[in-house]
Design a protein around this motif. Structure first.
Motif, PDB file in Angstrom:
ATOM      1  N   ALA A  47      28.916  78.540  49.940  1.00 20.46           N
ATOM      2  CA  ALA A  47      27.987  79.107  48.958  1.00 20.46           C
ATOM      3  C   ALA A  47      27.558  80.511  49.348  1.00 20.46           C
ATOM      4  CB  ALA A  47      26.767  78.195  48.813  1.00 20.46           C
ATOM      5  N   LEU A  77      30.276  82.928  48.527  1.00 22.56           N
ATOM      6  CA  LEU A  77      30.307  83.288  47.112  1.00 22.56           C
ATOM      7  C   LEU A  77      29.219  84.304  46.785  1.00 22.56           C
ATOM      8  CD1 LEU A  77      30.970  79.995  45.116  1.00 22.56           C
ATOM      9  CD2 LEU A  77      32.555  81.825  45.674  1.00 22.56           C
ATOM     10  N   GLY A  78      28.034  84.120  47.356  1.00 17.58           N
ATOM     11  CA  GLY A  78      26.953  85.057  47.103  1.00 17.58           C
ATOM     12  C   GLY A  78      27.280  86.462  47.545  1.00 17.58           C
ATOM     13  N   VAL A 129      31.208  87.317  45.151  1.00 16.11           N
ATOM     14  CA  VAL A 129      31.266  87.281  43.686  1.00 16.11           C
ATOM     15  C   VAL A 129      30.858  88.609  43.052  1.00 16.11           C
ATOM     16  CG1 VAL A 129      30.089  86.284  41.677  1.00 16.11           C
ATOM     17  CG2 VAL A 129      31.182  84.798  43.333  1.00 16.11           C
ATOM     18  N   LEU A 141      35.293  80.737  38.854  1.00 14.68           N
ATOM     19  CA  LEU A 141      34.313  79.900  39.545  1.00 14.68           C
ATOM     20  C   LEU A 141      34.588  78.412  39.308  1.00 14.68           C
ATOM     21  CD1 LEU A 141      31.043  81.920  38.837  1.00 14.68           C
ATOM     22  CD2 LEU A 141      32.188  81.650  41.037  1.00 14.68           C
ATOM     23  N   TRP A 151      35.262  75.551  42.099  1.00 12.56           N
ATOM     24  CA  TRP A 151      34.498  74.299  42.127  1.00 12.56           C
ATOM     25  C   TRP A 151      35.438  73.097  42.142  1.00 12.56           C
ATOM     26  CZ3 TRP A 151      34.007  70.187  38.650  1.00 12.56           C
ATOM     27  CH2 TRP A 151      32.941  69.320  38.880  1.00 12.56           C
ATOM     28  N   ALA A 174      25.580  80.714  39.804  1.00 11.20           N
ATOM     29  CA  ALA A 174      26.535  81.699  40.308  1.00 11.20           C
ATOM     30  C   ALA A 174      27.087  82.556  39.171  1.00 11.20           C
ATOM     31  CB  ALA A 174      27.674  80.995  41.050  1.00 11.20           C
ATOM     32  N   TYR A 202      24.437  85.009  38.185  1.00 12.18           N
ATOM     33  CA  TYR A 202      24.405  86.039  39.235  1.00 12.18           C
ATOM     34  C   TYR A 202      25.549  87.036  39.045  1.00 12.18           C
ATOM     35  CZ  TYR A 202      24.743  87.774  44.095  1.00 12.18           C
ATOM     36  OH  TYR A 202      24.826  88.559  45.234  1.00 12.18           O
ATOM     37  N   ASN A 261      20.508  89.154  44.757  1.00 12.72           N
ATOM     38  CA  ASN A 261      21.022  88.347  45.855  1.00 12.72           C
ATOM     39  C   ASN A 261      19.965  87.373  46.365  1.00 12.72           C
ATOM     40  OD1 ASN A 261      23.189  87.916  47.975  1.00 12.72           O
ATOM     41  ND2 ASN A 261      21.481  88.489  49.282  1.00 12.72           N
ATOM     42  N   PHE A 274      19.568  84.512  43.827  1.00 18.52           N
ATOM     43  CA  PHE A 274      20.698  83.595  43.933  1.00 18.52           C
ATOM     44  C   PHE A 274      20.575  82.716  45.172  1.00 18.52           C
ATOM     45  CE2 PHE A 274      24.873  82.806  45.880  1.00 18.52           C
ATOM     46  CZ  PHE A 274      25.442  81.997  44.915  1.00 18.52           C
ATOM     47  N   ASN A 275      20.212  83.310  46.308  1.00 20.69           N
ATOM     48  CA  ASN A 275      20.106  82.537  47.548  1.00 20.69           C
ATOM     49  C   ASN A 275      19.028  81.468  47.447  1.00 20.69           C
ATOM     50  OD1 ASN A 275      22.158  83.884  48.881  1.00 20.69           O
ATOM     51  ND2 ASN A 275      20.791  85.412  49.766  1.00 20.69           N
ATOM     52  N   MET A 288      20.272  78.702  45.241  1.00 23.21           N
ATOM     53  CA  MET A 288      21.323  77.978  45.958  1.00 23.21           C
ATOM     54  C   MET A 288      20.726  76.992  46.955  1.00 23.21           C
ATOM     55  SD  MET A 288      24.050  79.616  48.645  1.00 23.21           S
ATOM     56  CE  MET A 288      22.714  80.025  49.772  1.00 23.21           C
TER      57      MET A 288
END
Length: 321
Positions: free
Chosen positions: A77, A80-81, A84, A134, A138, A168, A171, A248, A251-252, A255
């Protein structure tokens, strides 16, 4: 000024399909996709090896595929952050100024296609490409878990991982909208790419450090906090608020809450919040969503505002000269 005839969105589907075909068949997309896929596969391999070596009766073992990190690789994860945004910027930095450079924009707009449809079609195509990418990642994660762990994911694991996929995508939409905004403001594709990458590096790496310094200047720690060598509550709150100006950070936080069901709060923890709570007990999905609804709304709002700015800027440009 003559009144426009017909719907301004006529042709969105045709433009989106054409742009999506270009993205999926282009060398740029293939290089970026392989870079992210191989890096994510390395993170996934480390997580699978760690899970198999330390088997337990964790009810959310599939979510650990996304969150477990093994030095020197970060978690899937977190990877990806970090990567992406690169894919989103790569798809959007030359969306408009690339047409200027190839001298094709005036020819496109000479057809019965409005600027509205052109910009929206490009955005939808790039966002659809990101969604497809994405979704494939997954499916790879879930399929690898099924093959290597020999158990099926639960319904809540599926729901949490799919919601993470949606976060995601939101984001990625923020960075895609930013890249398209820069492509309308700057005529050189190389310049828009460099500015977008510079903003990405600033908001991802430098802004968390600057937020702490700004918070100390806005709300200096009191005497008791200085004696204990800890920041005051107001300083912590200002730091968190400033950090959340970065996509960011949003998103974190989303997540962490979605993929770690035991997370109960994202800010300072007070004793009254722990009353009656079983330490380590997972939260229900609905409770987790109540914690991060602001983060999800913030990402969507940022994407809409940036795309609106790109739309207004493109509408005011002279493109037929």
């Amino acid at each position: 000024m003559s009144k426009r005839e017909g719907s301004p969105w006529t042709g969105v589907g045709v433009i989106a399909l054409k742009e999506a075909a270009d993205h999926l068949s282009g060398a740029r997309m293939r290089v970026l996709a392989w870079l992210i896929a191989l890096t994510a596969a390395a993170a996934l391999y480390g997580a699978l090896r760690d899970i198999r070596a330390n088997t337990s009766e964790d009810p959310f073992v599939f979510l650990k595929l996304f969150t477990l990190a093994q030095d020197p690789m970060p978690s899937f994860a977190a990877m990806l952050g970090f990567l992406v945004p690169l894919l989103a910027i790569g798809l959007g930095f030359d969306a408009i100024n690339g047409e200027y450079s190839r001298r094709t924009l005036s020819r496109i707009l000479s057809q019965p296609v409005y600027r509205d449809a052109l910009l929206l079609g490009k955005f939808v195509a790039a966002l659809g490409t990101l969604a497809l990418f994405l979704l494939c990642l997954w499916l790879i994660v879930m399929g690898s878990g099924l093959l290597m762990l020999g158990v099926a994911p639960g319904l809540e694991e599926l729901a949490r991982s799919l919601l993470f996929l949606g976060v995601a995508l939101a984001y990625a939409a923020v960075w895609l909208a930013l890249a398209m905004l820069l492509s309308t403001l700057l005529r050189a594709p190389a310049t828009s790419a460099l500015v977008a990458l510079g903003l990405w590096l600033f908001l991802t790496l430098l802004w968390p450090l600057l937020a702490g310094a700004l918070a100390n200047a806005i709300a200096p720690p009191d005497l008791m906090a200085q004696v204990l060598g800890r920041p005051s509550l107001q300083t912590l709150q200002w730091t968190q608020a400033l950090q959340r100006l970065s996509p960011n950070q949003l998103f974190n936080e989303a997540m962490v809450v979605l993929l770690s069901p035991g997370t109960r709060t994202l800010g300072p923890v007070f004793l009254d919040q722990l009353q009656g709570a079983l330490m380590g007990a997972p939260l229900a999905l609905g409770q987790s969503l109540r914690i991060i609804w602001a983060q999800g709304v913030g990402l969507l709002a940022a994407a809409i505002l940036l795309f609106t700015a790109a739309y207004v800027s493109f509408q005011r440009q002279e493109v037929r000269a």
